[in-house]
Design a protein around this motif. Structure first.
Motif, PDB file in Angstrom:
ATOM      1  N   TRP A  87       0.800  -1.220   0.000  1.00 37.92           N
ATOM      2  CA  TRP A  87       0.000   0.000   0.000  1.00 37.92           C
ATOM      3  C   TRP A  87       0.837   1.278   0.000  1.00 37.92           C
TER       4      TRP A  87
ATOM      5  N   LEU B 186       0.490   4.160  -2.950  1.00 37.77           N
ATOM      6  CA  LEU B 186       0.065   5.529  -2.648  1.00 37.77           C
ATOM      7  C   LEU B 186       1.143   6.531  -3.053  1.00 37.77           C
TER       8      LEU B 186
ATOM      9  N   ARG C   6       1.027   7.101  -6.686  1.00 39.34           N
ATOM     10  CA  ARG C   6      -0.145   7.900  -7.049  1.00 39.34           C
ATOM     11  C   ARG C   6       0.063   9.382  -6.747  1.00 39.34           C
TER      12      ARG C   6
ATOM     13  N   HIS D 238      -7.203   1.077   4.506  1.00 41.40           N
ATOM     14  CA  HIS D 238      -6.180   1.073   3.454  1.00 41.40           C
ATOM     15  C   HIS D 238      -6.004  -0.322   2.867  1.00 41.40           C
TER      16      HIS D 238
ATOM     17  N   SER E  82      -9.098   0.299  -0.287  1.00 44.45           N
ATOM     18  CA  SER E  82      -7.972   1.163  -0.642  1.00 44.45           C
ATOM     19  C   SER E  82      -8.299   2.101  -1.798  1.00 44.45           C
TER      20      SER E  82
ATOM     21  N   ASP F 297      -7.633   5.873  -1.134  1.00 45.34           N
ATOM     22  CA  ASP F 297      -6.545   6.490  -1.897  1.00 45.34           C
ATOM     23  C   ASP F 297      -7.039   7.691  -2.701  1.00 45.34           C
TER      24      ASP F 297
ATOM     25  N   GLU G 222      -5.636  11.426  -2.256  1.00 46.69           N
ATOM     26  CA  GLU G 222      -5.094  12.166  -3.396  1.00 46.69           C
ATOM     27  C   GLU G 222      -5.791  13.510  -3.553  1.00 46.69           C
TER      28      GLU G 222
END
Length: 276
Positions: free
Chosen positions: A54, A58, A61, A253, A257, A261, A265
């Protein structure tokens, strides 16, 4: 990152009465030297390996470098000495001593810390909040996932059930792959949370010192805590954005997720733009 393979280690010198510590850590996107850093703070039974993929996903991203590490007593870091009980302020010590010491040893300077995001889950979320309160000008923002800011009866009940699963079920064998000394990890966490002295632990009064952007996320079906945790954060830190997820348990998460996420973001991107 689901196995302890070729970890890096940082040696933290002895300080203020504590012994020197060996901290297992891993950089993510290490070659993105101009990117902001996200520091990931694991849950009460977590470690570098237990985060799995994870943090990497992330960071990719968000365009961040990532730093994951195992706190003392966890993963391949210095284990808790047998018979040692964590003190009531054990989370404070992680926020005020261990994390800053690790940043120093890894040569993360003031300019980089000012752009740094601290992302914590459960106990790690509490540490993230304590760090943000103690060093309000030393980070860009904080993301707390299922954090604890006071002790609820349901948390104590579930942690008591975890001890039964550890001693009578398969929890010990499941955790052993993530910790070099699994008893160190489990009993340090379980012991302090079940201690009567810990019932009055409460950090809500410190939250008003947080000045940076703050996202607190929790799922409606969290089995370890109620929405009163993040509601208290919003009460004491009015700038906080709350993400109340319909499902995701205590580990959104992992369980949702994609939704989490996307929320992170949107929050990080919006705050980064607004602060320019």
């Amino acid at each position: 990152m689901d196995q302890l393979v070729s970890p890096s280690f940082a040696e933290l010198p002895a300080k203020n009465g504590r012994n020197s510590l060996r901290i297992e850590y891993q950089w993510l996107n290490a070659n993105w030297t101009d990117a902001p850093i996200a520091v990931f703070l694991h849950e009460g039974l977590g470690s570098v390996a237990m985060w799995k993929d994870w943090p990497q996903a992330l960071c990719n991203r968000l365009g961040f470098r990532g730093l994951v590490y195992s706190r003392p007593g966890y993963g391949a870091s210095t284990p808790r000495e047998a018979g040692t009980e964590w003190p009531v302020d054990f989370l404070h010590a992680q926020a005020l001593d261990v994390l800053p010491a690790l940043l120093d040893v890894l040569d993360i300077g003031h300019a980089e810390r000012a752009r740094m995001w601290v992302i914590g889950h459960s106990d790690g979320g509490s540490i993230a909040l304590l760090y943000a309160a103690a060093f309000p000008d030393a980070l860009a923002g904080v993301i707390a996932i299922a954090p604890h800011v006071f002790v609820e009866a349901m948390s104590v009940e579930m942690i008591g059930q975890a001890r039964v699963q550890y001693t009578q079920g398969d929890l010990r064998s499941r955790l052993a792959r993530y910790h070099a000394d699994v008893d160190s990890a489990f009993y340090g966490w379980n012991g302090i949370w079940l201690s009567p002295a810990f019932r009055d632990w409460n950090i809500t009064r410190l939250l008003s010192s947080i000045r940076c952007p703050l996202l607190a996320a929790q799922a409606e079906d969290d089995e370890y805590a109620t929405m009163a945790q993040i509601d208290a954060i919003a009460l004491h830190a009015p700038q906080a954005m709350l993400a109340k997820l319909p499902a995701g348990g205590h580990s959104p998460h992992r369980q949702c997720s994609d939704s989490l996420d996307a929320t992170i973001e949107e929050f990080v991107t919006g705050k980064a733009v607004s602060r320019h």
